[in-house]
Scaffold this active site. Sequence first.
Site, PDB file in Angstrom:
ATOM      1  N   THR A 168      39.518  -6.546  33.097  1.00 14.94           N
ATOM      2  CA  THR A 168      39.195  -5.763  32.290  1.00 14.94           C
ATOM      3  C   THR A 168      38.591  -4.141  33.085  1.00 14.94           C
ATOM      4  O   THR A 168      39.335  -3.321  33.043  1.00 14.94           O
ATOM      5  CB  THR A 168      38.502  -5.685  30.882  1.00 14.94           C
ATOM      6  OG1 THR A 168      39.168  -6.724  30.334  1.00 14.94           O
ATOM      7  CG2 THR A 168      38.526  -4.309  30.017  1.00 14.94           C
ATOM      8  N   THR A 169      37.498  -4.433  33.872  1.00 15.95           N
ATOM      9  CA  THR A 169      36.832  -3.527  34.456  1.00 15.95           C
ATOM     10  C   THR A 169      37.574  -3.164  35.790  1.00 15.95           C
ATOM     11  O   THR A 169      37.705  -1.784  36.186  1.00 15.95           O
ATOM     12  CB  THR A 169      35.521  -3.987  34.850  1.00 15.95           C
ATOM     13  OG1 THR A 169      34.669  -4.387  33.830  1.00 15.95           O
ATOM     14  CG2 THR A 169      34.773  -2.813  35.909  1.00 15.95           C
ATOM     15  N   TYR A 200      49.827  -9.227  22.721  1.00 18.86           N
ATOM     16  CA  TYR A 200      50.393  -7.825  22.148  1.00 18.86           C
ATOM     17  C   TYR A 200      50.748  -8.296  20.414  1.00 18.86           C
ATOM     18  O   TYR A 200      50.177  -7.436  19.636  1.00 18.86           O
ATOM     19  CB  TYR A 200      51.963  -7.629  22.668  1.00 18.86           C
ATOM     20  CG  TYR A 200      52.650  -6.592  21.924  1.00 18.86           C
ATOM     21  CD1 TYR A 200      52.223  -5.221  22.022  1.00 18.86           C
ATOM     22  CD2 TYR A 200      53.402  -6.994  20.811  1.00 18.86           C
ATOM     23  CE1 TYR A 200      52.897  -4.251  21.590  1.00 18.86           C
ATOM     24  CE2 TYR A 200      54.065  -5.790  20.204  1.00 18.86           C
ATOM     25  CZ  TYR A 200      53.999  -4.418  20.210  1.00 18.86           C
ATOM     26  OH  TYR A 200      54.424  -3.484  19.746  1.00 18.86           O
ATOM     27  N   TYR A 244      39.891 -16.416  28.711  1.00 16.08           N
ATOM     28  CA  TYR A 244      39.233 -15.057  28.662  1.00 16.08           C
ATOM     29  C   TYR A 244      39.141 -14.301  27.261  1.00 16.08           C
ATOM     30  O   TYR A 244      40.327 -14.503  26.588  1.00 16.08           O
ATOM     31  CB  TYR A 244      40.157 -13.983  29.632  1.00 16.08           C
ATOM     32  CG  TYR A 244      39.440 -12.569  29.770  1.00 16.08           C
ATOM     33  CD1 TYR A 244      38.196 -12.479  29.269  1.00 16.08           C
ATOM     34  CD2 TYR A 244      39.897 -11.665  30.367  1.00 16.08           C
ATOM     35  CE1 TYR A 244      37.626 -11.276  29.396  1.00 16.08           C
ATOM     36  CE2 TYR A 244      39.496 -10.602  30.722  1.00 16.08           C
ATOM     37  CZ  TYR A 244      38.217 -10.027  30.071  1.00 16.08           C
ATOM     38  OH  TYR A 244      37.628  -9.061  30.286  1.00 16.08           O
ATOM     39  N   LYS A 250      35.192 -17.076  29.996  1.00 19.63           N
ATOM     40  CA  LYS A 250      34.606 -15.733  30.171  1.00 19.63           C
ATOM     41  C   LYS A 250      34.334 -15.536  28.580  1.00 19.63           C
ATOM     42  O   LYS A 250      35.387 -14.918  28.087  1.00 19.63           O
ATOM     43  CB  LYS A 250      35.128 -14.801  30.944  1.00 19.63           C
ATOM     44  CG  LYS A 250      34.438 -13.479  30.977  1.00 19.63           C
ATOM     45  CD  LYS A 250      35.040 -12.355  31.923  1.00 19.63           C
ATOM     46  CE  LYS A 250      34.337 -11.051  31.795  1.00 19.63           C
ATOM     47  NZ  LYS A 250      35.044  -9.990  32.310  1.00 19.63           N
ATOM     48  N   ILE A 279      30.537 -13.233  34.408  1.00 18.62           N
ATOM     49  CA  ILE A 279      31.402 -12.590  35.308  1.00 18.62           C
ATOM     50  C   ILE A 279      31.378 -10.882  34.671  1.00 18.62           C
ATOM     51  O   ILE A 279      31.460 -10.738  33.313  1.00 18.62           O
ATOM     52  CB  ILE A 279      32.869 -13.047  34.853  1.00 18.62           C
ATOM     53  CG1 ILE A 279      32.994 -14.438  35.339  1.00 18.62           C
ATOM     54  CG2 ILE A 279      33.767 -11.999  35.551  1.00 18.62           C
ATOM     55  CD1 ILE A 279      34.290 -15.083  35.215  1.00 18.62           C
TER      56      ILE A 279
END
Length: 301
Positions: free
Chosen positions: A48-49, A111, A141, A171, A212
């Site tokens: 994401t980052t 989605y 994730y 994560k 993370i």
Amino acid sequence: MSHHRITGVYSAAATPLTADNTPDLALFTDHCRQLLAEGCHGVALLGTTGEANSFSGAERRTILEAAVKAGIPADRLLPGTGVVAIPETVELTRHALSLGVTKVVMLPPFYYKGVSDDGLFAAYSQVLEKVADTRLQVILYHIPQVSGIPLSVPLIGRLIAAFPETVVGIKESAGDFNNMQAIIAAHPGFSVLAGADPLLLPLMKAGGAGCITATSNLVADSLRTIYDHVHDEARAADVEAAQARINAYRTLSNSYVQIPTIKAMVGLKTGNSAWKRTRAPLMPLNGADYAALAESYAKLS
């Protein structure tokens, strides 16, 4: 923590861009080296980052290839390979394996919302069965505030039971410490990694495996202090000071839109204004916000 398959401090690395808005591979690989030098056990790129979902599959492959070519050890890289379409997730995961990168972070297909645990189990199962590589280790994730797709504790258990040598961690980026504790309690030995920096210390005390996080782009050394000394009473003051420093940087990064702010702060740290660039739809901080950020950052530094 030897029972955990994956442990440590991993940086959710930001991805710099060139003036023509393409990935700046040289600057990125320099950043990876610096993160490792500052104490990160590894680099979780293309998350994401790292603005991963704003990059094409070809760009994602190029970024990972650049890291490996630059000498970043393959066993210290955790690329994000989970995308919306199962065949593309398979392709990105196979590509990582072809480079000797065996640990990946995998979003669910995100989605369609409101999907069942059965549907998510089927999606992950199809990916892992198609990849069919015994080297692969997957970190699930969980970031439902962004993906819109929660990963329930029972679903995690089903995946562990079906793929015990492959599905080895998660994560947990929902910021829900109770959920982290529930996963640890339900699945001993499963690596729970904090996605929020302020939760590293309590998670480690509760039996977690590490983190993370985005703020590791800025204060990896402090995160490493917590990881290394969380159970050392003689270093308790150092650990608390490290956590306070982490919290201060995290609070500042959350004062504006987080990812552009993290990148701007990396630029302030390194003296390289190229870090301010973001890929649309994210936008760099405006002039007033950047000036205020720079003033506040100087006080932290």
